[in-house]
Design a protein around this motif. Structure first.
Motif, PDB file in Angstrom:
ATOM      1  N   VAL A  67      46.227 127.908 -37.626  1.00  0.00           N
ATOM      2  CA  VAL A  67      47.182 126.852 -37.298  1.00  0.00           C
ATOM      3  C   VAL A  67      46.560 125.836 -36.359  1.00  0.00           C
ATOM      4  O   VAL A  67      45.563 126.111 -35.679  1.00  0.00           O
ATOM      5  CB  VAL A  67      48.460 127.435 -36.653  1.00  0.00           C
ATOM      6  N   ALA A  68      47.162 124.656 -36.322  1.00  0.00           N
ATOM      7  CA  ALA A  68      46.748 123.620 -35.376  1.00  0.00           C
ATOM      8  C   ALA A  68      47.941 123.194 -34.541  1.00  0.00           C
ATOM      9  O   ALA A  68      49.038 122.993 -35.066  1.00  0.00           O
ATOM     10  CB  ALA A  68      46.164 122.412 -36.100  1.00  0.00           C
ATOM     11  N   VAL A  91      43.826 129.356 -33.615  1.00  0.00           N
ATOM     12  CA  VAL A  91      44.611 128.209 -33.170  1.00  0.00           C
ATOM     13  C   VAL A  91      43.647 127.087 -32.793  1.00  0.00           C
ATOM     14  O   VAL A  91      42.758 127.286 -31.956  1.00  0.00           O
ATOM     15  CB  VAL A  91      45.492 128.546 -31.952  1.00  0.00           C
ATOM     16  N   TYR A  92      43.793 125.951 -33.408  1.00  0.00           N
ATOM     17  CA  TYR A  92      43.024 124.766 -33.052  1.00  0.00           C
ATOM     18  C   TYR A  92      43.896 123.889 -32.162  1.00  0.00           C
ATOM     19  O   TYR A  92      44.904 123.334 -32.616  1.00  0.00           O
ATOM     20  CB  TYR A  92      42.570 124.019 -34.298  1.00  0.00           C
ATOM     21  N   ALA A  93      43.547 123.817 -30.887  1.00  0.00           N
ATOM     22  CA  ALA A  93      44.326 123.088 -29.892  1.00  0.00           C
ATOM     23  C   ALA A  93      43.745 121.681 -29.771  1.00  0.00           C
ATOM     24  O   ALA A  93      42.721 121.471 -29.116  1.00  0.00           O
ATOM     25  CB  ALA A  93      44.275 123.822 -28.556  1.00  0.00           C
ATOM     26  N   TYR A  94      44.408 120.719 -30.400  1.00  0.00           N
ATOM     27  CA  TYR A  94      43.859 119.362 -30.504  1.00  0.00           C
ATOM     28  C   TYR A  94      44.489 118.410 -29.501  1.00  0.00           C
ATOM     29  O   TYR A  94      45.705 118.207 -29.476  1.00  0.00           O
ATOM     30  CB  TYR A  94      44.083 118.829 -31.922  1.00  0.00           C
ATOM     31  N   GLN A  95      43.613 117.839 -28.675  1.00  0.00           N
ATOM     32  CA  GLN A  95      43.997 116.805 -27.711  1.00  0.00           C
ATOM     33  C   GLN A  95      43.157 115.571 -28.056  1.00  0.00           C
ATOM     34  O   GLN A  95      41.931 115.585 -27.893  1.00  0.00           O
ATOM     35  CB  GLN A  95      43.679 117.280 -26.287  1.00  0.00           C
ATOM     36  N   ALA A 138      49.147 126.095 -41.258  1.00  0.00           N
ATOM     37  CA  ALA A 138      50.233 125.328 -40.651  1.00  0.00           C
ATOM     38  C   ALA A 138      49.704 124.394 -39.579  1.00  0.00           C
ATOM     39  O   ALA A 138      48.686 124.665 -38.942  1.00  0.00           O
ATOM     40  CB  ALA A 138      51.266 126.266 -40.050  1.00  0.00           C
ATOM     41  N   ILE A 139      50.432 123.311 -39.396  1.00  0.00           N
ATOM     42  CA  ILE A 139      50.179 122.356 -38.309  1.00  0.00           C
ATOM     43  C   ILE A 139      51.512 122.083 -37.640  1.00  0.00           C
ATOM     44  O   ILE A 139      52.517 121.817 -38.305  1.00  0.00           O
ATOM     45  CB  ILE A 139      49.576 121.041 -38.833  1.00  0.00           C
ATOM     46  N   VAL A 140      51.517 122.148 -36.329  1.00  0.00           N
ATOM     47  CA  VAL A 140      52.721 121.881 -35.545  1.00  0.00           C
ATOM     48  C   VAL A 140      52.476 120.669 -34.664  1.00  0.00           C
ATOM     49  O   VAL A 140      51.450 120.582 -33.995  1.00  0.00           O
ATOM     50  CB  VAL A 140      53.045 123.102 -34.667  1.00  0.00           C
ATOM     51  N   THR A 141      53.439 119.761 -34.646  1.00  0.00           N
ATOM     52  CA  THR A 141      53.343 118.617 -33.738  1.00  0.00           C
ATOM     53  C   THR A 141      54.722 118.355 -33.147  1.00  0.00           C
ATOM     54  O   THR A 141      55.689 118.140 -33.876  1.00  0.00           O
ATOM     55  CB  THR A 141      52.763 117.375 -34.436  1.00  0.00           C
ATOM     56  N   VAL A 142      54.803 118.402 -31.837  1.00  0.00           N
ATOM     57  CA  VAL A 142      56.097 118.368 -31.152  1.00  0.00           C
ATOM     58  C   VAL A 142      56.159 117.192 -30.178  1.00  0.00           C
ATOM     59  O   VAL A 142      55.338 117.076 -29.272  1.00  0.00           O
ATOM     60  CB  VAL A 142      56.352 119.687 -30.394  1.00  0.00           C
ATOM     61  N   GLN A 143      57.131 116.323 -30.395  1.00  0.00           N
ATOM     62  CA  GLN A 143      57.431 115.188 -29.521  1.00  0.00           C
ATOM     63  C   GLN A 143      56.278 114.187 -29.426  1.00  0.00           C
ATOM     64  O   GLN A 143      56.122 113.508 -28.410  1.00  0.00           O
ATOM     65  CB  GLN A 143      57.834 115.666 -28.115  1.00  0.00           C
ATOM     66  N   ASN A 144      55.488 114.084 -30.500  1.00  0.00           N
ATOM     67  CA  ASN A 144      54.385 113.125 -30.435  1.00  0.00           C
ATOM     68  C   ASN A 144      54.081 112.402 -31.734  1.00  0.00           C
ATOM     69  O   ASN A 144      53.200 111.544 -31.756  1.00  0.00           O
ATOM     70  CB  ASN A 144      53.118 113.802 -29.918  1.00  0.00           C
ATOM     71  N   TYR A 145      54.781 112.692 -32.823  1.00  0.00           N
ATOM     72  CA  TYR A 145      54.473 111.959 -34.054  1.00  0.00           C
ATOM     73  C   TYR A 145      54.704 110.465 -33.843  1.00  0.00           C
ATOM     74  O   TYR A 145      53.954 109.630 -34.373  1.00  0.00           O
ATOM     75  CB  TYR A 145      55.325 112.476 -35.225  1.00  0.00           C
ATOM     76  N   HIS A 146      55.691 110.118 -33.034  1.00  0.00           N
ATOM     77  CA  HIS A 146      55.969 108.704 -32.776  1.00  0.00           C
ATOM     78  C   HIS A 146      54.787 107.985 -32.139  1.00  0.00           C
ATOM     79  O   HIS A 146      54.631 106.765 -32.294  1.00  0.00           O
ATOM     80  CB  HIS A 146      57.216 108.547 -31.884  1.00  0.00           C
ATOM     81  N   ASP A 147      53.938 108.723 -31.417  1.00  0.00           N
ATOM     82  CA  ASP A 147      52.806 108.092 -30.745  1.00  0.00           C
ATOM     83  C   ASP A 147      51.822 107.461 -31.728  1.00  0.00           C
ATOM     84  O   ASP A 147      51.082 106.542 -31.357  1.00  0.00           O
ATOM     85  CB  ASP A 147      52.068 109.125 -29.884  1.00  0.00           C
ATOM     86  N   LEU A 148      51.803 107.956 -32.954  1.00  0.00           N
ATOM     87  CA  LEU A 148      50.889 107.390 -33.947  1.00  0.00           C
ATOM     88  C   LEU A 148      51.257 105.959 -34.315  1.00  0.00           C
ATOM     89  O   LEU A 148      50.453 105.238 -34.918  1.00  0.00           O
ATOM     90  CB  LEU A 148      50.881 108.256 -35.205  1.00  0.00           C
ATOM     91  N   PHE A 149      52.478 105.528 -33.935  1.00  0.00           N
ATOM     92  CA  PHE A 149      52.950 104.183 -34.253  1.00  0.00           C
ATOM     93  C   PHE A 149      52.869 103.235 -33.066  1.00  0.00           C
ATOM     94  O   PHE A 149      53.329 102.088 -33.164  1.00  0.00           O
ATOM     95  CB  PHE A 149      54.396 104.244 -34.761  1.00  0.00           C
ATOM     96  N   LEU A 150      52.311 103.672 -31.946  1.00  0.00           N
ATOM     97  CA  LEU A 150      52.234 102.804 -30.771  1.00  0.00           C
ATOM     98  C   LEU A 150      51.338 101.590 -31.054  1.00  0.00           C
ATOM     99  O   LEU A 150      50.303 101.701 -31.717  1.00  0.00           O
ATOM    100  CB  LEU A 150      51.688 103.580 -29.571  1.00  0.00           C
ATOM    101  N   LYS A 151      51.724 100.458 -30.520  1.00  0.00           N
ATOM    102  CA  LYS A 151      51.015  99.205 -30.818  1.00  0.00           C
ATOM    103  C   LYS A 151      49.544  99.185 -30.394  1.00  0.00           C
ATOM    104  O   LYS A 151      48.735  98.508 -31.050  1.00  0.00           O
ATOM    105  CB  LYS A 151      51.766  98.032 -30.186  1.00  0.00           C
TER     106      LYS A 151
END
Length: 252
Positions: A67-68, A91-95, A138-151
């Motif tokens: 998982v990531a 677990v791949y912990a991606y920052q 599996a890949i989990v992303t919590v409270q940050n998908y919106h960040d991909l749309f930042l200007k």
């Protein structure tokens, strides 16, 4: 600009027979992972509020999964995923490098989160260079998908990264997305203004990459959230209305 991150993941469709699940039983492997005494006490104390047990059960993550934790933030989910997948899992912990450049403490939080976890691997390349050494369950992303749309990011970043996540999964693999709800937002201005996203926009972008919508979980919905305040506003922080969407990479 503030960048906010967290995350979660999944690999089985068995847990979902209808679009929404309510009152589900938390799986025994998830219960055991949450009870891991090596997790920080302050993080264990918020498991109930964050509905971690329900979310990970909905995701379908099991011992042995790869998982990531995508945009891992402070490592809350990494520290649960590690004992959940166990010694045969990974677990791949991606920052992302972009976040670390903006806020160097993200690198410190990443190091602290993976310290002592033999099955966790820290990754910190840029969004554009993101790649995994094996296909994931599996890949989990919590409270940050919106960040991909930042200007500050390229306009194509969300589409490009979502396609990378699609390609990283095994056929049948799961992408689990949790994020703060914005009201209907056809111009998609909420990510920058409020650090929220219109769920319809998120779903459309994810399905455009090839994912199939596999259901939702409503345990973090809050009808009292007016959706007009930043998620960092003290009046709503920690109590935002959030959607939990599960997507699957089709097997063919």
């Amino acid at each position: 600009m503030k960048l906010f991150a967290c995350a979660i993941s999944a690999a089985s469709l068995a847990a979902i027979a209808v679009p929404a699940i309510a009152g589900q039983t938390v799986s025994k492997p998830v219960v055991a992972a949450l009870a891991n005494p090596d997790r920080p006490a302050d993080q264990r104390a918020i498991d109930g509020r964050r509905k971690a047990g329900e979310i990970l059960t909905f995701a379908g993550i099991r011992p042995g999964d790869r998982v990531a934790d995508f945009v891992m933030g402070g490592g809350y989910w990494t520290r649960i995923l590690s004992p959940l997948v166990g010694p045969k899992g990974k677990v791949y912990a991606y920052q992302p490098a972009e976040f670390i450049k903006f806020q160097p403490s993200y690198a410190e939080q990443q190091r602290a989160a993976v310290a002592g976890l033999s099955n966790a691997v820290a990754k910190d390349e840029s969004f554009g260079a993101l790649a995994f050494p094996e296909r994931l369950d599996a890949i989990v992303t919590v409270q940050n998908y919106h960040d991909l749309f930042l200007k500050p990011f390229p306009r194509t970043l969300a589409a490009d990264v979502t396609k990378k996540l699609f390609d990283a999964l095994k056929p049948g693999g799961v992408l689990l997305v949790v994020d703060h709800v914005a009201a209907s937002d056809p111009d998609n201005v909420a990510p920058d203004k409020l650090h929220r996203i219109d769920p319809a926009i998120a779903r459309a972008a994810i399905e455009q990459a090839g994912f199939r919508f596999a259901g939702k979980l409503d345990v973090l919905r809050n009808p009292d959230d007016p959706h007009g305040a930043s998620v960092f506003d003290p009046s709503i922080r920690g109590k935002t209305d959030q959607f939990i969407y599960k997507f699957v990479k089709p097997k063919r």
